[in-house]
Write a protein that holds these residues in place. Structure first.
Motif, PDB file in Angstrom:
ATOM      1  N   TYR A 146      -4.585   1.912   5.575  1.00 41.50           N
ATOM      2  CA  TYR A 146      -3.858   2.915   4.797  1.00 41.50           C
ATOM      3  C   TYR A 146      -3.842   4.264   5.522  1.00 41.50           C
ATOM      4  O   TYR A 146      -2.791   4.915   5.627  1.00 41.50           O
ATOM      5  CB  TYR A 146      -4.493   3.072   3.412  1.00 41.50           C
ATOM      6  CG  TYR A 146      -3.792   4.089   2.532  1.00 41.50           C
ATOM      7  CD1 TYR A 146      -2.719   3.725   1.732  1.00 41.50           C
ATOM      8  CD2 TYR A 146      -4.201   5.419   2.516  1.00 41.50           C
ATOM      9  CE1 TYR A 146      -2.058   4.657   0.925  1.00 41.50           C
ATOM     10  CE2 TYR A 146      -3.547   6.360   1.723  1.00 41.50           C
ATOM     11  CZ  TYR A 146      -2.489   5.974   0.929  1.00 41.50           C
ATOM     12  OH  TYR A 146      -1.837   6.907   0.150  1.00 41.50           O
ATOM     13  N   GLU A 148       2.246   5.013  -0.498  1.00 48.51           N
ATOM     14  CA  GLU A 148       1.553   6.293  -0.359  1.00 48.51           C
ATOM     15  C   GLU A 148       1.230   6.836  -1.750  1.00 48.51           C
ATOM     16  O   GLU A 148       2.107   6.974  -2.604  1.00 48.51           O
ATOM     17  CB  GLU A 148       2.426   7.276   0.410  1.00 48.51           C
ATOM     18  CG  GLU A 148       1.694   8.542   0.803  1.00 48.51           C
ATOM     19  CD  GLU A 148       2.526   9.420   1.729  1.00 48.51           C
ATOM     20  OE1 GLU A 148       1.939  10.277   2.398  1.00 48.51           O
ATOM     21  OE2 GLU A 148       3.762   9.235   1.767  1.00 48.51           O
ATOM     22  N   ASP A 149      -0.038   7.132  -1.982  1.00 51.36           N
ATOM     23  CA  ASP A 149      -0.491   7.563  -3.306  1.00 51.36           C
ATOM     24  C   ASP A 149      -1.770   8.373  -3.139  1.00 51.36           C
ATOM     25  O   ASP A 149      -2.803   7.840  -2.743  1.00 51.36           O
ATOM     26  CB  ASP A 149      -0.739   6.342  -4.195  1.00 51.36           C
ATOM     27  CG  ASP A 149      -1.169   6.708  -5.614  1.00 51.36           C
ATOM     28  OD1 ASP A 149      -1.259   7.915  -5.916  1.00 51.36           O
ATOM     29  OD2 ASP A 149      -1.439   5.776  -6.396  1.00 51.36           O
ATOM     30  N   LYS A 150      -1.704   9.656  -3.448  1.00 47.41           N
ATOM     31  CA  LYS A 150      -2.870  10.529  -3.278  1.00 47.41           C
ATOM     32  C   LYS A 150      -4.007  10.149  -4.222  1.00 47.41           C
ATOM     33  O   LYS A 150      -5.173  10.485  -3.980  1.00 47.41           O
ATOM     34  CB  LYS A 150      -2.480  11.994  -3.481  1.00 47.41           C
ATOM     35  CG  LYS A 150      -2.010  12.326  -4.889  1.00 47.41           C
ATOM     36  CD  LYS A 150      -1.702  13.809  -5.018  1.00 47.41           C
ATOM     37  CE  LYS A 150      -1.276  14.158  -6.449  1.00 47.41           C
ATOM     38  NZ  LYS A 150      -0.994  15.598  -6.598  1.00 47.41           N
ATOM     39  N   ASP A 151      -3.684   9.433  -5.321  1.00 49.73           N
ATOM     40  CA  ASP A 151      -4.700   9.008  -6.286  1.00 49.73           C
ATOM     41  C   ASP A 151      -5.087   7.534  -6.104  1.00 49.73           C
ATOM     42  O   ASP A 151      -5.649   6.919  -7.009  1.00 49.73           O
ATOM     43  CB  ASP A 151      -4.186   9.222  -7.715  1.00 49.73           C
ATOM     44  CG  ASP A 151      -3.893  10.690  -8.008  1.00 49.73           C
ATOM     45  OD1 ASP A 151      -4.695  11.543  -7.579  1.00 49.73           O
ATOM     46  OD2 ASP A 151      -2.866  10.969  -8.657  1.00 49.73           O
ATOM     47  N   ARG A 152      -4.788   6.969  -4.944  1.00 44.59           N
ATOM     48  CA  ARG A 152      -5.072   5.549  -4.676  1.00 44.59           C
ATOM     49  C   ARG A 152      -6.555   5.257  -4.821  1.00 44.59           C
ATOM     50  O   ARG A 152      -7.405   6.008  -4.346  1.00 44.59           O
ATOM     51  CB  ARG A 152      -4.618   5.193  -3.260  1.00 44.59           C
ATOM     52  CG  ARG A 152      -4.673   3.697  -2.944  1.00 44.59           C
ATOM     53  CD  ARG A 152      -4.278   3.444  -1.503  1.00 44.59           C
ATOM     54  NE  ARG A 152      -5.321   3.866  -0.595  1.00 44.59           N
ATOM     55  CZ  ARG A 152      -6.329   3.087  -0.193  1.00 44.59           C
ATOM     56  NH1 ARG A 152      -6.416   1.852  -0.630  1.00 44.59           N
ATOM     57  NH2 ARG A 152      -7.228   3.548   0.641  1.00 44.59           N
ATOM     58  N   SER A 206      -9.576  -0.618  -2.858  1.00 39.74           N
ATOM     59  CA  SER A 206      -9.314  -1.993  -3.300  1.00 39.74           C
ATOM     60  C   SER A 206      -9.221  -2.920  -2.103  1.00 39.74           C
ATOM     61  O   SER A 206      -9.007  -2.486  -0.974  1.00 39.74           O
ATOM     62  CB  SER A 206      -8.009  -2.062  -4.093  1.00 39.74           C
ATOM     63  OG  SER A 206      -6.905  -1.716  -3.261  1.00 39.74           O
ATOM     64  N   ASP A 259      -8.762   0.601   3.741  1.00 41.91           N
ATOM     65  CA  ASP A 259      -8.796   2.067   3.885  1.00 41.91           C
ATOM     66  C   ASP A 259      -8.371   2.486   5.293  1.00 41.91           C
ATOM     67  O   ASP A 259      -7.639   3.470   5.470  1.00 41.91           O
ATOM     68  CB  ASP A 259     -10.199   2.601   3.591  1.00 41.91           C
ATOM     69  CG  ASP A 259     -10.533   2.556   2.104  1.00 41.91           C
ATOM     70  OD1 ASP A 259      -9.600   2.371   1.298  1.00 41.91           O
ATOM     71  OD2 ASP A 259     -11.712   2.702   1.753  1.00 41.91           O
ATOM     72  N   LEU A 271       0.846  -1.196   0.000  1.00 36.98           N
ATOM     73  CA  LEU A 271       0.000   0.000   0.000  1.00 36.98           C
ATOM     74  C   LEU A 271       0.883   1.248   0.000  1.00 36.98           C
ATOM     75  O   LEU A 271       0.933   1.984   0.987  1.00 36.98           O
ATOM     76  CB  LEU A 271      -0.915   0.008   1.239  1.00 36.98           C
ATOM     77  CG  LEU A 271      -1.983  -1.070   1.345  1.00 36.98           C
ATOM     78  CD1 LEU A 271      -2.637  -1.028   2.722  1.00 36.98           C
ATOM     79  CD2 LEU A 271      -3.030  -0.892   0.258  1.00 36.98           C
ATOM     80  N   TRP A 293      -0.127   5.729   6.850  1.00 32.38           N
ATOM     81  CA  TRP A 293       0.481   6.936   6.290  1.00 32.38           C
ATOM     82  C   TRP A 293       0.039   8.205   7.013  1.00 32.38           C
ATOM     83  O   TRP A 293       0.338   9.319   6.559  1.00 32.38           O
ATOM     84  CB  TRP A 293       0.159   7.036   4.803  1.00 32.38           C
ATOM     85  CG  TRP A 293       0.808   5.940   4.022  1.00 32.38           C
ATOM     86  CD1 TRP A 293       0.197   4.858   3.463  1.00 32.38           C
ATOM     87  CD2 TRP A 293       2.209   5.807   3.730  1.00 32.38           C
ATOM     88  NE1 TRP A 293       1.104   4.043   2.839  1.00 32.38           N
ATOM     89  CE2 TRP A 293       2.362   4.608   2.979  1.00 32.38           C
ATOM     90  CE3 TRP A 293       3.338   6.566   4.023  1.00 32.38           C
ATOM     91  CZ2 TRP A 293       3.591   4.167   2.531  1.00 32.38           C
ATOM     92  CZ3 TRP A 293       4.574   6.125   3.570  1.00 32.38           C
ATOM     93  CH2 TRP A 293       4.696   4.937   2.836  1.00 32.38           C
TER      94      TRP A 293
END
Length: 382
Positions: free
Chosen positions: A246, A212-216, A219, A243, A210, A250
């Motif tokens: 995550y 770190e991705d602001k556009d995740r 899933s 969720d 998982l 982060w």
């Protein structure tokens, strides 16, 4: 003669363990002794202390048993009929053990065979039915499952309203961590001791899976969990749990660089392997103090525990299999770590009751399961 001796002060890594040695005429029996040590290594002392007596009784039976042809049994060639005779004839009838005690004996024996297989002491795990009851009426048996599971089962909304909402922590890190602990039991089937095991919920592995991705995008996540029997099982984490992980990973826990994500704010391990059980009890008791909670509802929540959340997960996992058009007989045992089909059957049956799956109930044949053989298969009517 079989005897079991307690051995204290066994050095293992940085820990000192207490276990038992099983002796036959003064000489150690290697495989059961190794099994008891492995249990002490991976569980609390109370577990190995609980298992040592059933293992002693089991090997005493083997030592004394003599077949019709004059030969003697050994644990590696025991038949299903001999196992059932031991459970029903000796433990159930002669010793008059209750169901809870019978299940302890079965857990110890099945755990022993799983250990022996995993460590190369035997080439197969016997397909014992572990039968110990006389044939009961089918409706009585199914009614028992229904009553048992209705007392145990609570919905996702009840989980949120009656447990998660009762987490009281001034510190945001501890609050989010504790909410995640509850979710791991209900939404991923974690046993209480698995929550704080160093091998589980690895920060490094979670960040790899998982990033770190602001556009995740939302899933599910398949994750390996180390637990009972010293084996890994593959568990599917639902979207809402992923969720939550995550956000914590982060967010409040971003400073945690290694080890189990379920830790103290300073990154140190939570060494109390009953942490999840105690947390569940605190939240459930807090909910029970509400004036609107009825006496019957209060009684149910007093009986529920963190481990009961695992049973809810199993029932919900059957529903998920139906939704994904997957076979619950295949996937639920994988996610739960079940080695016995009769355990899986309970959840498939209860899901059918809970969700009014009349077609499933009509097609579900107990005659093809160990439960059917054990409870109500009648002579000449198979």
């Amino acid at each position: 003669m079989i005897e079991c001796k307690k051995v204290e002060g066994i050095e293992f890594g940085l820990r000192t363990l207490t276990s038992f040695v099983l002796l036959q005429d003064g000489l150690p029996l290697v495989v059961p002794t190794a099994f008891l040590f492995n249990t002490a290594k991976n569980h609390k002392f109370t577990t190995v202390d609980t298992y040592q007596n059933p293992i002693k009784q089991f090997f005493t039976m083997i030592e004394k048993s003599k077949r019709a042809d004059g030969s003697f049994s050994d644990w590696n060639s025991l038949t299903d009929r001999e196992m059932s005779g031991y459970l029903y004839g000796h433990l159930r009838q002669k010793k008059n053990l209750k169901d809870s005690s019978m299940q302890t004996h079965i857990a110890a024996i099945s755990g022993f065979y799983r250990y022996a297989y995993d460590h190369g002491f035997t080439a197969r795990i016997p397909d014992f039915s572990f039968s110990y009851q006389e044939a009961d009426d089918k409706s009585t048996f199914l009614r028992h499952i229904s009553i048992e599971m209705h007392d145990v089962y609570f919905t996702e909304q009840e989980f949120k309203d009656h447990l998660v909402s009762q987490v009281e922590e001034i510190d945001d890190f501890n609050r989010e961590r504790n909410e995640l602990v509850l979710a791991l039991g209900y939404q991923a089937g974690f046993r209480t001791f698995e929550v704080t095991l160093e091998e589980n919920m690895s920060v490094e592995k979670l960040r790899e899976k998982l990033p770190e991705d602001k556009d995740r995008l939302p899933s599910t996540l398949t994750f390996d969990v180390y637990g009972k029997g010293s084996v890994y099982r593959s568990v599917i984490f639902p979207v809402s749990l992923v969720d939550r992980i995550y956000k914590f990973l982060w967010g409040r826990a971003k400073h945690i660089k290694k080890g189990n994500l379920i830790c103290r704010k300073n990154g140190k391990r939570l060494v109390d392997d009953s942490f999840a059980t105690k947390l569940f009890r605190e939240c459930a008791d807090r909910y029970c103090l509400r004036p609107e909670v009825t006496p019957k509802e209060r009684q149910r929540w007093k009986k529920r525990s963190y481990h009961k959340g695992r049973k809810c997960f199993a029932t919900n996992a059957v529903a998920l299999c139906k939704e994904l058009k997957k076979d619950p007989w295949v996937y639920v045992p994988q996610w739960m770590g079940h080695t016995d089909k009769k355990t899986t059957f309970k959840y498939i049956y209860f899901d059918a009751l809970l969700n009014n799956r009349e077609g499933v109930l009509a097609k579900l044949s107990l005659d093809d399961t160990q439960y059917g053989k054990r409870h109500y298969t009648k002579k000449g009517n198979k």
